[in-house]
Design an enzyme around this catalytic site. Structure first.
Site, PDB file in Angstrom:
ATOM      1  N   LYS A   1      -3.334   8.706  -7.003  1.00 38.07           N
ATOM      2  CA  LYS A   1      -3.991   8.730  -5.688  1.00 38.07           C
ATOM      3  C   LYS A   1      -4.173  10.165  -5.169  1.00 38.07           C
ATOM      4  O   LYS A   1      -3.658  11.119  -5.740  1.00 38.07           O
ATOM      5  CB  LYS A   1      -3.178   7.882  -4.696  1.00 38.07           C
ATOM      6  CG  LYS A   1      -3.121   6.417  -5.109  1.00 38.07           C
ATOM      7  CD  LYS A   1      -4.507   5.779  -5.155  1.00 38.07           C
ATOM      8  CE  LYS A   1      -4.503   4.280  -5.293  1.00 38.07           C
ATOM      9  NZ  LYS A   1      -4.506   3.784  -6.670  1.00 38.07           N
TER      10      LYS A   1
HETATM   11  C1  PLP Z   1      -7.308  -0.935  -3.636  1.00 41.89           C
HETATM   12  C2  PLP Z   1      -5.862  -0.893  -4.020  1.00 41.89           C
HETATM   13  N1  PLP Z   1      -4.985  -1.623  -3.321  1.00 41.89           N
HETATM   14  C3  PLP Z   1      -3.677  -1.608  -3.602  1.00 41.89           C
HETATM   15  C4  PLP Z   1      -3.173  -0.843  -4.620  1.00 41.89           C
HETATM   16  C5  PLP Z   1      -1.719  -0.874  -4.936  1.00 41.89           C
HETATM   17  O1  PLP Z   1      -1.140   0.378  -4.747  1.00 41.89           O
HETATM   18  P1  PLP Z   1       0.325   0.695  -5.309  1.00 41.89           P
HETATM   19  O2  PLP Z   1       0.193   1.041  -6.737  1.00 41.89           O
HETATM   20  O3  PLP Z   1       0.783   1.864  -4.463  1.00 41.89           O
HETATM   21  O4  PLP Z   1       1.151  -0.501  -5.076  1.00 41.89           O
HETATM   22  C6  PLP Z   1      -4.040  -0.050  -5.380  1.00 41.89           C
HETATM   23  C7  PLP Z   1      -3.511   0.776  -6.475  1.00 41.89           C
HETATM   24  O5  PLP Z   1      -4.161   1.295  -7.317  1.00 41.89           O
HETATM   25  C8  PLP Z   1      -5.429  -0.074  -5.072  1.00 41.89           C
HETATM   26  O6  PLP Z   1      -6.285   0.662  -5.771  1.00 41.89           O
END
Ligand code: PLP
Length: 406
Positions: free
Chosen positions: A208
């Site tokens: 990210k």
């Molecule tokens: C649109 C979206 N929502 C939620 C997530 C989940 O994030 P995390 O990996 O921090 O749980 C991601 C992760 O890539 C994402 O791209």
């Protein structure tokens, strides 16, 4: 190196290519979404190790304050991931069995899994073909008496049509929750993404725009929602339970709510604090990379990202192109293979959710119900966008994509 040295991959373990590994006689493999980290992050982690307070503590509190200030939000709670942020927000919103949550078919599985794991029913709808964000008219058609919330995703970093979504939410008495995993720097008409809905959920996963390795944040508009998120994230224990081992004297805690274990650690927050200081500097570099791609890929048979809408800020998280198979004679996966051979790591964001067997089997979703998202998912490709790409790296990506489509 001894046979059981930890740095030697064990039999059967996946082979991981280091970010800058030279490949015999070839330029290094460009790892997609490689985090930009330096000495300062290493020093910050070392200070936490030296303090011996590794779990939730003062660095987490500092990171929450800093992120809250960056997003001009009333309340910020650090958690272990955006997946956790979404789950806790949905639970805190009182969504459970029998309740429907409308979301986009063009997102990562974590968005809908949060609804599933809270016991609710996800309803996915199609996206706008230009912005690739959830289509407000498709939401309107999907609303039923059981609908409790709209869960929007600012896809790739581009803000959703928040005026339309706010209006729909107000008209139908629905809660608005924002998935801001791609949208740390996103703004909509002067308002920061994540502060428009009741909850805003952020990701600091390794790929990210800023990272803590794994990590997430919930922004909440209301104080009671913020307090509930904090409790849910740490076993449902009464506030400040994390301080129970501090030198202020042992603190008894009481379990006062349903509990999960989703807290962020000081080790993670220490990295996040350094990353947050660099966020705007990195944004400027990504703007240059974005513009370079836009100019230098303009003559290729593909669809480039739509321009930024007026009075908004796109977080420039994903640079996605749509391959035009009819015009180029190349399938998306041919391009993926060709560019990977050139040492360019790529992403696919995303196959539309109804393409996945679990959702098809459990909810009967079919790709043809969301034709726009399905087509995007079959044609899309994400190019590297990390801020430490050199001009030479960008040249390599551009040349490789030209070659793949030649
Ligand atoms: C649109 C979206 N929502 C939620 C997530 C989940 O994030 P995390 O990996 O921090 O749980 C991601 C992760 O890539 C994402 O791209």
């Amino acid at each position: 190196m001894s046979a059981d040295s930890p740095s030697r991959p064990t039999a059967g373990a996946p082979r991981v290519v280091p970010a800058s590994s030279p490949r015999e006689g070839k330029p290094p493999f460009l790892v997609f979404g490689r985090p930009v980290l330096g000495e300062e992050e290493a020093a910050a982690v070392q200070r936490v190790l030296d303090s011996r307070w590794l779990g939730t503590g003062p660095r987490v509190a500092e990171f929450e304050r800093a992120f809250k200030a960056y997003r001009r939000a009333p309340h910020a709670m650090a958690v272990g991931s955006c997946t956790a942020a979404l789950l806790l927000s949905i639970v805190a919103a009182g969504i459970g069995p029998g309740d429907e949550v409308i979301t986009t078919a063009m997102t990562f599985c974590a968005t809908v899994n949060a609804v599933v794991n809270a016991g609710g029913t996800p309803v996915v709808v199609d996206v706008d073909p230009v912005t690739q964000n959830i289509d407000p008219e498709a939401i309107r058609r999907a609303i039923t008496p059981r609908t409790k919330a709209i869960l929007c995703v600012h896809f790739a970093g581009r803000p959703c049509a928040m005026d339309a979504l706010e209006k729909l939410a107000a008209e139908h008495g629905l809660l608005l929750i924002e998935d801001c995993a791609h949208a740390i720097e996103t703004e909509w008409r002067g308002r920061a993404a994540g502060t428009i809905g009741a909850f805003g959920c952020f990701s600091f996963y390794a790929t990210k725009n800023i990272t803590t390795g794994e990590g997430g944040m919930v922004l909440a508009r209301r104080k009671d929602d913020a307090a509930r998120i904090q409790r849910l994230a740490l076993h449902g224990m009464s506030a400040d339970a994390w301080k129970r081992f501090s030198d202020e004297g042992y603190k008894h805690y009481y379990v006062v709510d349903r509990g999960f274990k989703c807290n962020m650690m000081d080790l993670q927050a220490a990295i996040g604090l350094v990353q947050l200081q660099r966020i705007e500097e990195h944004y400027v570099r990504r703007q240059r990379i974005w513009r370079s791609y836009m100019e230098r890929l303009a003559d290729l048979p593909l669809t480039l990202p739509a321009p930024e809408e007026a009075d908004t800020r796109h977080a420039l998280h994903l640079f996605t192109v749509l391959i035009d198979e009819r015009a180029s004679g190349k399938k998306r996966d041919d391009v993926l293979t060709s560019m990977t051979k050139d040492g360019i790591g790529l992403g696919v964001h995303y196959l539309a959710l109804p393409e996945h067997p679990f959702y098809r089997d459990r909810y009967g979703w079919r790709p043809e119900q969301v034709p726009v998202a399905t087509e995007i998912g079959r044609r899309t490709l994400s190019l590297p966008m990390q801020a430490d790409l050199t001009d030479d790296d960008v040249d390599r990506v551009v040349a490789s994509l030209h070659r793949a489509l030649a």
